[in-house]
Design an enzyme around this catalytic site. Structure first.
Site, short mmCIF file in Angstrom:
data_model
loop_
_atom_site.label_atom_id
_atom_site.label_comp_id
_atom_site.label_asym_id
_atom_site.label_seq_id
_atom_site.Cartn_x
_atom_site.Cartn_y
_atom_site.Cartn_z
N TYR A 196 -1.99 -0.63 10.56
CA TYR A 196 -1.96 -1.00 9.13
C TYR A 196 -0.65 -0.55 8.49
O TYR A 196 0.00 -1.30 7.76
CB TYR A 196 -3.17 -0.35 8.44
CG TYR A 196 -3.33 -0.63 6.96
CD1 TYR A 196 -3.65 -1.91 6.50
CD2 TYR A 196 -3.22 0.39 6.01
CE1 TYR A 196 -3.84 -2.16 5.14
CE2 TYR A 196 -3.41 0.15 4.66
CZ TYR A 196 -3.72 -1.12 4.22
OH TYR A 196 -3.90 -1.36 2.88
N SER B 86 0.87 -1.19 0.00
CA SER B 86 0.00 0.00 0.00
C SER B 86 0.91 1.23 0.00
O SER B 86 2.09 1.14 0.36
CB SER B 86 -0.85 0.00 1.29
OG SER B 86 -1.51 1.22 1.47
P1 NAD Z 1 -11.00 -6.46 -0.47
O1 NAD Z 1 -11.54 -6.37 0.90
O2 NAD Z 1 -11.94 -6.57 -1.61
O3 NAD Z 1 -9.95 -7.66 -0.61
C1 NAD Z 1 -9.30 -8.29 0.45
C2 NAD Z 1 -9.48 -9.77 0.24
O4 NAD Z 1 -8.67 -10.48 1.18
C3 NAD Z 1 -10.95 -10.19 0.47
O5 NAD Z 1 -11.36 -11.04 -0.58
C4 NAD Z 1 -10.89 -10.93 1.80
O6 NAD Z 1 -11.87 -11.94 1.94
C5 NAD Z 1 -9.48 -11.51 1.74
N1 NAD Z 1 -8.98 -11.83 3.05
C6 NAD Z 1 -8.91 -11.01 4.12
N2 NAD Z 1 -8.43 -11.67 5.18
C7 NAD Z 1 -8.17 -12.93 4.76
C8 NAD Z 1 -7.65 -14.09 5.39
N3 NAD Z 1 -7.29 -14.08 6.68
N4 NAD Z 1 -7.51 -15.21 4.66
C9 NAD Z 1 -7.88 -15.24 3.37
N5 NAD Z 1 -8.36 -14.19 2.71
C10 NAD Z 1 -8.51 -13.04 3.41
O7 NAD Z 1 -10.09 -5.17 -0.63
P2 NAD Z 1 -8.93 -4.81 -1.70
O8 NAD Z 1 -8.88 -3.34 -1.71
O9 NAD Z 1 -9.07 -5.56 -2.96
O10 NAD Z 1 -7.62 -5.32 -0.91
C11 NAD Z 1 -6.65 -6.15 -1.49
C12 NAD Z 1 -5.27 -5.75 -0.97
O11 NAD Z 1 -4.97 -4.43 -1.43
C13 NAD Z 1 -5.15 -5.71 0.55
O12 NAD Z 1 -3.90 -6.28 0.93
C14 NAD Z 1 -5.18 -4.23 0.87
O13 NAD Z 1 -4.50 -3.92 2.06
C15 NAD Z 1 -4.47 -3.68 -0.36
N6 NAD Z 1 -4.73 -2.26 -0.61
C16 NAD Z 1 -5.98 -1.80 -0.88
C17 NAD Z 1 -6.16 -0.45 -1.10
C18 NAD Z 1 -7.53 0.14 -1.38
O14 NAD Z 1 -7.66 1.38 -1.31
N7 NAD Z 1 -8.53 -0.63 -1.73
C19 NAD Z 1 -5.08 0.44 -1.07
C20 NAD Z 1 -3.82 -0.08 -0.78
C21 NAD Z 1 -3.65 -1.42 -0.57
#
Ligand code: NAD
Length: 255
Positions: free
Chosen positions: A151, A138
Site C-alpha cells: 500500500y 495517504s
Molecule cells: P472506502 O472503502 O469507503 O472507499 C473506497 C472506495 O473505492 C469504495 O467505494 C470502493 O468500492 C471503491 N473502489 C475500490 N476499488 C475500486 C475499483 N477497482 N473500481 C472502482 N471503485 C473502487 O474507504 P475510504 O477510506 O473512503 O477510501 C477512499 C480513499 O482514501 C482510498 O484511496 C484510500 O486509500 C484513501 N485513504 C483512506 C484512509 C482511511 O483511513 N480511511 C487513509 C488514507 C487514505
C-alpha cells in the site's frame, strides 16, 4: 473558475471519503458523476446529493471500463473539469508475507486507476486550458508504516505521479495535487479494525483507539475534513497550488 457548474468526477464515490467529497462538491454547485464498482452505494449516495448528478458503474482498474464510463459521463454532462481519483484499497501483511499478487492489487487500484482516469480527462483539460486533478493518496504516500509495504509503495507512487504531472501541465492551467489523509473514519478503517481483531483477538474498541492514537489529536479524521481539503484545491483560491501532497492527519506528519 468557481466549482459551480463544473463537471466533477469522483471515483469510489459511493462511500467514505469519495461520498463526502461528492456531497461537498455538489453543495458547491458542481455537476457530479460518481464512478465506482458497487451499484447500490453509488445509487444511494447519488440519491442523497442535491443538484445535477449521476453515476457510472465501472472497475477503474480496467482500461476498457474507464474508457466507457468516462465517455458516457462526458456525453451526459460535458467535458470533465474536476477529477478526484479517490478509489483505493488498503491491504496489510508483513513484508515477507506480501506476495506479488498483493503488490499488484495495491498498485492497480491505488496507482494504475488514477493513471487511467487522468489520461481519460487530460486531453479535454488541455484543450480547455483549465482543470483540476486531486489524487487521494495517504500519509502512507509520504511516510513508511509497518505491515503495509504494498500500500505504501502504491501511495508513494501516486504522490510521485502527482508531482510529475503537475510540473508537466503547470503552464496549461491545470493543477494536480494529492491529499494525504491519516486514519479516517470510513469502511476502510472499519475493515482494518476487523483485521486487527481477527488476527490478534483484541477488542474492537481497543484496536480503533490504537489507530486514533496515531493522530496527535487523538481521534480519527472525518471524511468531511478530507472532502473540505479537496474542495479547497478545486476552488479559485488554490489556483497557484500544484504538485503538493497535503496531509490531513491532525499533525501526525509535519513537513
Ligand atoms: P472506502 O472503502 O469507503 O472507499 C473506497 C472506495 O473505492 C469504495 O467505494 C470502493 O468500492 C471503491 N473502489 C475500490 N476499488 C475500486 C475499483 N477497482 N473500481 C472502482 N471503485 C473502487 O474507504 P475510504 O477510506 O473512503 O477510501 C477512499 C480513499 O482514501 C482510498 O484511496 C484510500 O486509500 C484513501 N485513504 C483512506 C484512509 C482511511 O483511513 N480511511 C487513509 C488514507 C487514505
Amino acid at each position: 473558475m468557481s466549482i459551480a457548474g463544473r463537471h466533477a468526477i469522483v471515483t469510489g464515490g459511493g462511500s467514505g471519503i469519495g461520498a463526502a467529497t461528492a456531497a461537498e462538491l455538489a453543495r458547491l454547485g458542481a455537476r457530479l458523476t460518481l464512478v465506482g464498482r458497487r451499484e447500490a452505494p453509488l445509487a444511494q449516495t447519488c440519491a442523497a446529493l442535491g443538484g445535477e448528478r449521476a453515476y457510472q458503474v465501472a472497475d477503474v482498474t480496467s482500461p476498457a471500463a474507464v474508457a466507457a464510463a468516462f465517455a458516457a459521463a462526458v456525453k451526459r454532462a460535458g467535458p470533465v473539469a474536476i477529477l478526484v481519483n479517490n478509489a483505493g484499497a488498503a491491504e496489510s501483511a508483513p513484508f515477507l508475507k506480501t506476495d506479488l499478487d498483493l503488490l499488484e492489487r495495491m498498485m492497480s487500484v491505488n496507482l494504475n486507476a488514477a493513471f487511467l482516469c487522468s489520461q481519460a480527462v487530460l486531453p479535454a483539460m488541455l484543450h480547455a486550458r483549465h482543470g483540476t486533478i486531486v489524487n487521494i493518496a495517504s500519509t502512507a504516500g509520504v511516510a513508511g508504516y509497518a505491515y503495509v509495504a504494498a500500500y505504501c509503495a502504491a501511495k508513494h507512487a501516486l504522490v510521485g505521479m502527482t508531482r510529475a504531472l503537475a510540473r508537466e501541465v503547470a503552464a496549461k492551467g491545470i493543477t494536480v495535487n494529492a491529499v494525504c489523509p491519516g486514519y479516517t473514519d470510513t469502511d476502510l478503517v472499519a475493515r482494518a479494525v476487523d483485521n486487527i481483531t481477527a488476527k490478534t483477538g483484541r477488542d474492537a474498541d481497543d484496536a480503533r483507539a490504537e489507530l486514533a492514537a496515531v493522530n496527535p489529536m487523538g481521534r480519527l479524521v472525518t471524511p468531511q475534513e478530507v472532502a473540505a481539503t479537496v474542495a479547497f484545491l478545486c476552488s479559485p483560491g488554490a489556483a497557484s497550488i500544484t504538485g503538493q501532497a497535503i496531509v490531513v492527519a491532525g499533525g501526525e506528519i509535519m513537513t
